[in-house]
Design an enzyme around this catalytic site. Structure first.
Site, mmCIF file in Angstrom:
data_model
loop_
_atom_site.group_PDB
_atom_site.id
_atom_site.type_symbol
_atom_site.label_atom_id
_atom_site.label_comp_id
_atom_site.label_asym_id
_atom_site.label_seq_id
_atom_site.Cartn_x
_atom_site.Cartn_y
_atom_site.Cartn_z
ATOM 1 N N LYS A 70 56.466 45.395 47.254
ATOM 2 C CA LYS A 70 55.461 44.980 48.240
ATOM 3 C C LYS A 70 56.135 44.740 49.598
ATOM 4 O O LYS A 70 55.637 45.173 50.637
ATOM 5 C CB LYS A 70 54.740 43.706 47.762
ATOM 6 N N GLN A 92 52.811 35.610 43.291
ATOM 7 C CA GLN A 92 53.076 36.590 42.237
ATOM 8 C C GLN A 92 52.851 35.936 40.866
ATOM 9 O O GLN A 92 53.418 34.887 40.580
ATOM 10 C CB GLN A 92 54.515 37.118 42.369
ATOM 11 N N ASP A 149 44.927 38.781 47.687
ATOM 12 C CA ASP A 149 44.870 39.234 46.298
ATOM 13 C C ASP A 149 43.448 39.120 45.740
ATOM 14 O O ASP A 149 43.154 39.644 44.664
ATOM 15 C CB ASP A 149 45.817 38.382 45.429
#
Ligand code: NAD
Length: 283
Positions: free
Chosen positions: A51, A95, A118
């Site tokens: 990412k 994450q 997200d």
């Protein structure tokens, strides 16, 4: 049979994002993404590195907050609060998975919804279900984009989604329902999985089980979307479907790697640009 080229579509999206970051730089804006990585899980680290590299490629500023697995929940919340207030940061992602002593829901709910790139905050999940604009989780968003690019009609189609997680199966089901598909969601406790997959025109599988879907479980001309990422005993990346045999029978199929995976990162970057525009008041 068509092999859906997620890598190619993702690259097209990434090129567009590069143009957009250039345009934003004329307003003196550099979109910023903060990633919180807790613990030393190898797969998580690999995803975070990927990412960060992609951000760099397209002109998004990114920062990774690395924390040991023994970190307290409060310290993570403090970092999120700091990022919520930081004007250089437009998107925040944590994450997953998090260590067991951390309440994942509390962490995700601490992210400011306008920075929730997200799309895991209940605010954005609620908007998704209600079909109101918000941040869509990157993997389901990427799959919807593949349907669009390949002109795969969803209206009136029977869909079977295997895997019902908050980050993949459930949001994907809502997105497909919003496009008027009839959606069947299966999971580990579903009885007779095959009876569900056999009825479907489109089968999407994200369970994390090698060869979960075999040739005898789909009808002819099914569209197969393989979301799974697994390492087989030879260390090779494979999905959840028996690609070799299914591909002889289906109309479209996503390969692993090169299908859904590259789309996930592209859509995360797209969400970060969207967040930058929202946070900086740009139409
Ligand atoms: P998860 O463990 O949170 O959820 C798995 C789901 O699959 C659960 O609903 C579970 O009930 C179901 N399941 C497990 N075994 C099953 C079985 N034998 N039969 C039917 N259902 C079963 O996992 P997740 O985070 O949703 O990820 C699922 C898979 O997708 C993993 O392989 C993961 O690596 C992959 N993934 C890929 C991407 C991508 O970008 N391509 C993104 C996220 C996750």
């Amino acid at each position: 049979m068509v092999i859906i080229d997620g890598k190619k579509v993702a690259n097209e999206i990434i090129q567009k994002i590069k143009q957009q970051t250039k345009e934003l730089s004329s307003y003196d804006i550099t979109p910023g993404l903060a990633v919180i990585l807790v613990g030393d899980d190898t797969a998580s680290r690999t995803y975070v590195n990927m990412k960060s590299e992609r951000c760099k490629d397209v002109g998004i500023y990114s920062i990774v907050h690395e924390m040991p697995s023994s970190i307290s929940q409060q310290k993570i919340l403090d970092t999120i609060n700091m990022m919520n207030q930081n004007e250089n940061i437009d998107g925040i992602l944590v994450q997953l998975p998090l260590p067991k002593h951390i309440d994942q829901n509390k962490i995700l709910e601490a992210i400011k919804p306008s920075k929730d790139v997200d799309g895991f905050h209940p605010f954005n999940m609620g908007r998704l279900v209600a079909n109101i604009d918000g941040f869509l989780p990157a993997t389901p968003y990427g799959i919807m984009e593949l349907f669009k690019r390949y002109d795969i009609e969803l209206k009136g189609k029977n869909v079977c989604i295997v895997g019902a997680s908050n980050i993949v199966g459930k949001p994907l089901a809502s997105l497909m329902l919003n496009q008027f598909a009839t959606v069947d969601i299966c999971h580990i406790y579903t009885n007779d999985l095959k009876s569900h997959t056999l009825k479907a025109d489109i089968v999407c599988v994200g369970a994390g089980v090698i060869n979960l879907i075999t040739e005898d479980m789909i009808k002819d001309e099914t569209v197969v979307i393989d979301i799974g990422i697994n390492k087989n005993k030879n260390g090779k990346l494979v999905g959840d479907v028996d690609f070799k045999n299914l591909s002889k029978k289906c109309s479209y199929i996503t390969p692993v790697p090169g299908g859904v995976g590259p789309m996930t990162i592209a859509m995360l970057l797209k969400n970060t640009i969207k967040a930058a525009k929202i946070n900086k008041g740009i139409k």
